[in-house]
Design an enzyme around this catalytic site. Structure first.
Site, PDB file in Angstrom:
ATOM      1  CE1 TYR A   1      -3.400  -2.606   0.049  1.00 17.95           C
ATOM      2  CE2 TYR A   1      -3.947  -2.005   2.299  1.00 17.95           C
ATOM      3  CZ  TYR A   1      -4.195  -2.760   1.175  1.00 17.95           C
ATOM      4  OH  TYR A   1      -5.239  -3.640   1.172  1.00 17.95           O
TER       5      TYR A   1
ATOM      6  N   GLY B   1     -16.864  -0.089  -4.195  1.00 20.54           N
ATOM      7  CA  GLY B   1     -16.170   0.992  -4.889  1.00 20.54           C
ATOM      8  C   GLY B   1     -16.941   2.292  -4.931  1.00 20.54           C
TER       9      GLY B   1
END
Length: 330
Positions: free
Chosen positions: A53, A220
């Protein structure tokens, strides 16, 4: 805050998991620290990250931000159940492909753990998750590497992410043969819109005592009131979310979803999280707030009790696949 056990373990975790993927590429370090402060103050004790990440801010940047937060107040480390992941390639700079800097070989697991510990500024990782299946590495090799790390006190539990049901079973049967605990959690793509995990992944997780940690609980952004936000001139979704809305039938489903929630006077994003909290086997969804307001909204979902009438209506709009094998056989 509500708490539960992580799968079959004795580990107590909050029913919301703080996802940190936005820390670095979308949320700066001071704001990320403020969100972690607020989450911990609210009782969220389960923080999730991954070695890769950071994206545009650089691979590993998110773990560094979490580590700098621990450094500001070392007492916070013992208040948090810390989870990170391994799989993606962490090689830096130009040169050869560095084929041993990714996946789940014993070599890469050892290297990745040491690097994550350094970035996180801690001596142990509470839950070490395999970010994807590695078709090339046998589970015996993986579990041997994990056993060494547990004996060294560098990791405490192992979990999976994006594993199919049969791999969850295979991994835990091989672990049991070695006298090991095996996987204690599965982090999978699961939400009101994307329900394929109900076929095999969630049943396998329940059977083997894994806590299920859904990622992308708002699909999303599609389940967060995306059409309402369009009307108000808010942020437009991109990528796959935007593609879904170009299909008239799909757009109509999300319109029906938002109209239903307007009728009941509830927020779409909070409802999507609250729905997950009603599902069998779910430890808690991963929330990825970019702002304090988004964190506050997620926390409100814990107080939202969905009536049976609404749950039935949600199933009508977004029906699940049904259990296996009945969903595809008899």
């Amino acid at each position: 805050m509500e708490y539960t056990q992580l799968g079959r373990t004795g580990l107590t975790v909050s029913r919301l998991v703080l996802g940190t993927m936005n820390f670095g590429p979308q949320t700066d370090e001071p704001t990320s620290h403020a969100i972690m402060d607020a989450a911990l103050d609210a009782g969220v004790n389960f923080f999730d990250t991954a070695n890769t990440y950071g994206q545009t801010a650089g691979k590993g940047r998110t773990e560094e931000i979490v580590g700098s937060w621990f450094a500001k107040d070392p007492a916070n480390r013992d208040k948090v159940v810390l989870a990170t992941k391994v799989y993606g390639n962490m090689a830096e700079g130009p040169g050869p492909a560095w084929p041993n800097h990714d996946r789940l070989s014993a070599v890469n697991i050892r290297r990745a753990v040491e690097a994550s510990l350094k970035r996180l500024g801690t001596d142990r990782i509470d839950l070490y998750q395999f970010h994807h299946i590695d078709r090339r590495t046998p589970f015996d090799e993986l579990w041997q590497a994990v056993d060494v790390l547990i004996q060294q006190g560098k990791i405490l539990y192992a979990g999976s992410s994006n594993f199919p049901g049969f791999k969850i079973a295979q991994a835990n049967e091989i672990a049991a043969g070695r006298g090991m605990v095996g996987l204690v959690s599965e982090q999978c793509h699961y939400n009101l819109y994307e329900r394929r995990a109900e076929l095999e992944v969630i049943p396998a997780s329940i059977e083997y005592g894994l806590g299920v940690i859904p990622w992308s609980p708002l699909a999303g952004g599609l389940l967060g009131g995306v059409l309402r936000k369009e009307v108000k001139g808010g942020r437009r979704e991109g990528g796959r979310a935007a593609e879904r809305l170009t299909d008239p039938a799909e757009r109509a489903r999300f319109q029906a979803y938002e109209d239903l929630l307007d009728k009941h006077g509830v927020d779409p994003g909070e409802t999507a999280l609250a729905w997950l909290l009603t599902r069998p086997g779910i430890t808690g969804p991963i929330i990825g707030p970019r702002t304090q307001d988004q964190l506050d909204s997620a926390l409100r979902a814990l107080e939202l009790k969905l009536p049976d009438e609404l749950l039935t209506a949600l199933d009508d709009i977004f029906p699940g696949p049904g259990p296996a094998p009945e969903a595809f056989a008899w």
